[in-house]
Write a protein that holds these residues in place. Structure first.
Motif, mmCIF file in Angstrom:
data_model
loop_
_atom_site.group_PDB
_atom_site.id
_atom_site.type_symbol
_atom_site.label_atom_id
_atom_site.label_comp_id
_atom_site.label_asym_id
_atom_site.label_seq_id
_atom_site.Cartn_x
_atom_site.Cartn_y
_atom_site.Cartn_z
ATOM 1 N N GLN A 181 0.849 -1.186 0.000
ATOM 2 C CA GLN A 181 0.000 0.000 0.000
ATOM 3 C C GLN A 181 0.891 1.246 0.000
ATOM 4 O OE1 GLN A 181 -3.577 0.094 -0.088
ATOM 5 N NE2 GLN A 181 -3.073 -1.988 -0.709
ATOM 6 N N LEU A 182 0.665 2.133 -0.960
ATOM 7 C CA LEU A 182 1.501 3.323 -1.105
ATOM 8 C C LEU A 182 1.260 4.314 0.033
ATOM 9 C CD1 LEU A 182 3.533 4.889 -2.878
ATOM 10 C CD2 LEU A 182 1.557 5.833 -4.121
ATOM 11 N N ASN A 183 2.344 4.822 0.628
ATOM 12 C CA ASN A 183 2.305 5.866 1.648
ATOM 13 C C ASN A 183 3.268 6.971 1.243
ATOM 14 O OD1 ASN A 183 1.027 5.074 4.679
ATOM 15 N ND2 ASN A 183 1.273 3.387 3.245
ATOM 16 N N ILE A 184 2.911 8.222 1.556
ATOM 17 C CA ILE A 184 3.743 9.356 1.147
ATOM 18 C C ILE A 184 3.925 10.322 2.317
ATOM 19 C CG2 ILE A 184 3.965 11.288 -0.469
ATOM 20 C CD1 ILE A 184 2.034 9.776 -2.335
ATOM 21 N N GLU A 185 5.137 10.826 2.472
ATOM 22 C CA GLU A 185 5.411 11.921 3.399
ATOM 23 C C GLU A 185 5.896 13.104 2.564
ATOM 24 O OE1 GLU A 185 7.484 10.939 6.949
ATOM 25 O OE2 GLU A 185 6.500 8.991 7.138
ATOM 26 N N SER A 186 5.301 14.270 2.779
ATOM 27 C CA SER A 186 5.544 15.435 1.928
ATOM 28 C C SER A 186 5.954 16.636 2.763
ATOM 29 C CB SER A 186 4.281 15.754 1.114
ATOM 30 O OG SER A 186 4.452 16.928 0.348
ATOM 31 N N ASP A 187 6.860 17.450 2.214
ATOM 32 C CA ASP A 187 7.290 18.662 2.918
ATOM 33 C C ASP A 187 7.878 19.632 1.896
ATOM 34 O OD1 ASP A 187 7.606 20.329 5.074
ATOM 35 O OD2 ASP A 187 9.535 19.494 5.697
ATOM 36 N N ALA A 188 8.107 20.872 2.329
ATOM 37 C CA ALA A 188 8.749 21.872 1.474
ATOM 38 C C ALA A 188 9.559 22.820 2.341
ATOM 39 C CB ALA A 188 7.701 22.657 0.674
ATOM 40 N N ALA A 189 10.635 23.352 1.771
ATOM 41 C CA ALA A 189 11.455 24.370 2.437
ATOM 42 C C ALA A 189 11.270 25.671 1.670
ATOM 43 C CB ALA A 189 12.913 23.945 2.468
ATOM 44 N N TYR A 190 10.859 26.713 2.396
ATOM 45 C CA TYR A 190 10.472 27.992 1.772
ATOM 46 C C TYR A 190 11.686 28.895 1.571
ATOM 47 C CZ TYR A 190 7.878 32.420 1.277
ATOM 48 O OH TYR A 190 7.377 33.608 0.837
ATOM 49 N N TYR A 203 8.831 11.478 0.408
ATOM 50 C CA TYR A 203 9.326 10.131 0.723
ATOM 51 C C TYR A 203 8.179 9.166 0.464
ATOM 52 C CZ TYR A 203 11.773 6.436 3.361
ATOM 53 O OH TYR A 203 12.408 5.272 3.730
ATOM 54 N N HIS A 204 8.291 8.367 -0.611
ATOM 55 C CA HIS A 204 7.237 7.437 -1.015
ATOM 56 C C HIS A 204 7.673 6.014 -0.665
ATOM 57 C CE1 HIS A 204 5.345 10.335 -4.127
ATOM 58 N NE2 HIS A 204 6.293 10.994 -3.481
ATOM 59 N N TYR A 205 6.855 5.296 0.067
ATOM 60 C CA TYR A 205 7.206 3.924 0.441
ATOM 61 C C TYR A 205 5.956 3.050 0.490
ATOM 62 C CZ TYR A 205 5.561 5.070 5.187
ATOM 63 O OH TYR A 205 4.796 5.437 6.264
ATOM 64 N N LEU A 206 6.175 1.731 0.543
ATOM 65 C CA LEU A 206 5.079 0.762 0.570
ATOM 66 C C LEU A 206 4.940 0.181 1.962
ATOM 67 C CD1 LEU A 206 5.824 -1.044 -2.806
ATOM 68 C CD2 LEU A 206 4.196 0.791 -2.379
ATOM 69 N N GLU A 246 3.135 12.619 -8.725
ATOM 70 C CA GLU A 246 4.098 11.520 -8.857
ATOM 71 C C GLU A 246 3.457 10.187 -8.469
ATOM 72 O OE1 GLU A 246 8.608 10.679 -8.983
ATOM 73 O OE2 GLU A 246 7.577 12.569 -9.236
ATOM 74 N N ALA A 247 2.513 10.232 -7.528
ATOM 75 C CA ALA A 247 1.913 9.002 -6.996
ATOM 76 C C ALA A 247 0.910 8.365 -7.946
ATOM 77 C CB ALA A 247 1.227 9.304 -5.661
ATOM 78 N N ILE A 248 0.332 9.128 -8.861
ATOM 79 C CA ILE A 248 -0.698 8.580 -9.758
ATOM 80 C C ILE A 248 -0.161 7.399 -10.578
ATOM 81 C CG2 ILE A 248 -2.222 9.080 -11.713
ATOM 82 C CD1 ILE A 248 -3.245 10.222 -9.103
ATOM 83 N N PRO A 249 0.979 7.539 -11.284
ATOM 84 C CA PRO A 249 1.486 6.362 -12.006
ATOM 85 C C PRO A 249 1.928 5.229 -11.088
ATOM 86 C CG PRO A 249 3.011 8.214 -12.182
ATOM 87 C CD PRO A 249 1.758 8.739 -11.587
ATOM 88 N N PRO A 311 3.792 15.659 12.912
ATOM 89 C CA PRO A 311 4.813 16.591 13.407
ATOM 90 C C PRO A 311 6.051 16.599 12.514
ATOM 91 C CG PRO A 311 4.015 15.185 15.182
ATOM 92 C CD PRO A 311 3.417 14.654 13.922
ATOM 93 N N GLY A 312 6.659 17.775 12.387
ATOM 94 C CA GLY A 312 7.829 17.930 11.529
ATOM 95 C C GLY A 312 8.992 17.037 11.910
ATOM 96 N N LYS A 313 9.146 16.750 13.203
ATOM 97 C CA LYS A 313 10.259 15.917 13.665
ATOM 98 C C LYS A 313 10.242 14.531 13.044
ATOM 99 C CE LYS A 313 11.818 17.569 18.180
ATOM 100 N NZ LYS A 313 11.849 17.286 19.636
ATOM 101 N N SER A 314 9.055 13.983 12.840
ATOM 102 C CA SER A 314 8.939 12.619 12.329
ATOM 103 C C SER A 314 8.634 12.561 10.834
ATOM 104 C CB SER A 314 7.844 11.871 13.099
ATOM 105 O OG SER A 314 6.610 12.559 12.986
ATOM 106 N N ASN A 315 8.631 13.719 10.157
ATOM 107 C CA ASN A 315 8.336 13.750 8.718
ATOM 108 C C ASN A 315 9.632 13.538 7.934
ATOM 109 O OD1 ASN A 315 7.702 14.453 6.030
ATOM 110 N ND2 ASN A 315 6.032 15.772 6.718
ATOM 111 N N LEU A 316 9.766 12.399 7.280
ATOM 112 C CA LEU A 316 10.999 12.064 6.572
ATOM 113 C C LEU A 316 11.205 12.897 5.311
ATOM 114 C CD1 LEU A 316 10.961 8.191 6.980
ATOM 115 C CD2 LEU A 316 12.590 9.777 7.987
ATOM 116 N N ALA A 317 10.157 13.556 4.822
ATOM 117 C CA ALA A 317 10.306 14.401 3.629
ATOM 118 C C ALA A 317 11.032 15.700 3.949
ATOM 119 C CB ALA A 317 8.937 14.704 3.028
ATOM 120 N N ASP A 318 11.204 16.007 5.244
ATOM 121 C CA ASP A 318 11.948 17.209 5.626
ATOM 122 C C ASP A 318 13.421 17.067 5.253
ATOM 123 O OD1 ASP A 318 12.347 19.724 7.369
ATOM 124 O OD2 ASP A 318 13.728 18.292 8.285
#
Length: 335
Positions: A181-190, A203-206, A246-249, A311-318
């Motif tokens: 099952q696809l899971n995604i963690e998303s973030d951005a740096a401004y 960070y996309h993982y199964l 990115e997740a659609i395909p 929380p940002g601490k546990s978001n791997l996309a950071d």
């Protein structure tokens, strides 16, 4: 195949075959032999497209590595191993606390020579496949180098990156059996990139259906958002948009491989972005947000995605969005 339970991927002339009955794999090989006489069959699946595969059928894991790739790349680039151990692929930018206005960075150092420009291009090209396939800790640094000006500051960044590669030449990544099952963690740096632009990370993982199994990534995104974002929350919505597209395909591919997908959860650490996308927050000053980003809202309403706060601490996309200290790299690298 319509009657045989078999699927395969093809990269140029290299096949990876998934089968449940050996007779089905033999049938495919027999069909290929009718036209092509010379080819090798590796029944242990020890290597694919230059990636070494170590299977553990008891614990249901596979470990991926590219043995000797870094050493060979550094030899081609004529880079010697440093005496000091480099913990991160790029230098951390010192934090300025209490700053009310965030300015974009400018590079005013002298220009590179043509030889230095060629060296930079070779280094990025050589390590990009390795970073995407195995060592994703390098992706942010490579993205930063590739999008930077051809100046002496960039030359120093290339040298720093190659020192990191030389200090950590034997990376590997582990994948665990799951419900796919696809899971995604998303973030951005401004405002961390030249010309007042921001960087998106993903960070996309199964995982299993409950989302509790952590896994190695199928892709890690570290990409500059093309347009200038007007706020940090807009940058995060932009990152959600890029990761969802990115997740659609990926979803389609997984379904074609026989793994039906539930609503894909996307985790973000920005409550405002989550509220805008989920329609739980009224927009006022954010009305100028790029119209394309509302595609995410549409897909959330179709129940393709579920945007959740984390929380940002546990978001791997950071991790792939900005420069970090050596201690942080040491903490994240084992994960």
């Amino acid at each position: 195949h319509t009657t045989r339970n078999i699927v395969f991927t093809l990269v140029v002339d290299d096949f990876a075959i998934k089968y449940t009955n050996k007779a089905d794999a033999d049938h495919l090989i027999g069909c290929i032999r009718k036209k092509y006489k010379k080819f090798k069959v590796d029944w242990d699946a020890k290597q694919y497209i230059g990636i070494n595969l170590k299977w553990d059928h008891i614990n249901h894991t596979v470990e991926l590595s590219m043995d000797g790739y870094v050493e060979q790349a550094l030899l081609e680039l004529k880079h010697t191993k440093p005496k000091q151990h480099f913990k991160g692929p790029s230098k951390a930018i010192p934090k300025e606390y209490g700053q009310h206005i965030q300015y974009s960075t400018t590079d005013t150092s002298p220009q590179m020579s043509p030889q230095e420009i060629k060296h930079k291009q070779r280094a990025v090209g050589k390590f990009l496949f390795y970073a995407r396939a195995i060592d994703n800790t390098m992706l942010h640094a490579l993205n930063d180098i590739a999008t930077s000006k051809d100046t002496q500051d960039t030359t120093k960044a290339v040298k720093y990156f190659l020192n990191y590669a030389a200090s950590n030449p034997k990376a590997s990544i582990i994948y665990r059996a799951s419900d796919m099952q696809l899971n995604i963690e998303s973030d951005a740096a401004y405002l961390v990139c030249p010309k007042a632009r921001s960087r998106a990370g993903g960070y996309h993982y199964l995982s299993n259906r409950s989302g509790t199994t952590f896994n190695g990534p199928i892709t890690v995104k570290a990409k500059v958002i093309k347009h200038v974002m007007s706020s940090a929350s807009e940058a995060v919505v932009g990152a959600l948009f890029m990761n969802a597209q990115e997740a659609i395909p990926f979803r389609k591919c997984l379904e074609d491989l026989g793994h039906p997908q539930n609503t894909t959860p996307i985790k973000t650490d920005n409550a405002t972005a989550q509220g805008i996308v989920n329609d739980t927050m009224k927009q006022k000053r954010s009305k100028a947000m790029d119209m394309r980003f509302y595609w995410v809202k549409d897909r959330v309403q179709q129940k393709q995605f579920d945007i959740r706060w984390r929380p940002g601490k546990s978001n791997l996309a950071d991790y792939p969005t900005k420069h970090h200290t050596g201690s942080h790299h040491q903490t994240v690298r084992p994960i």
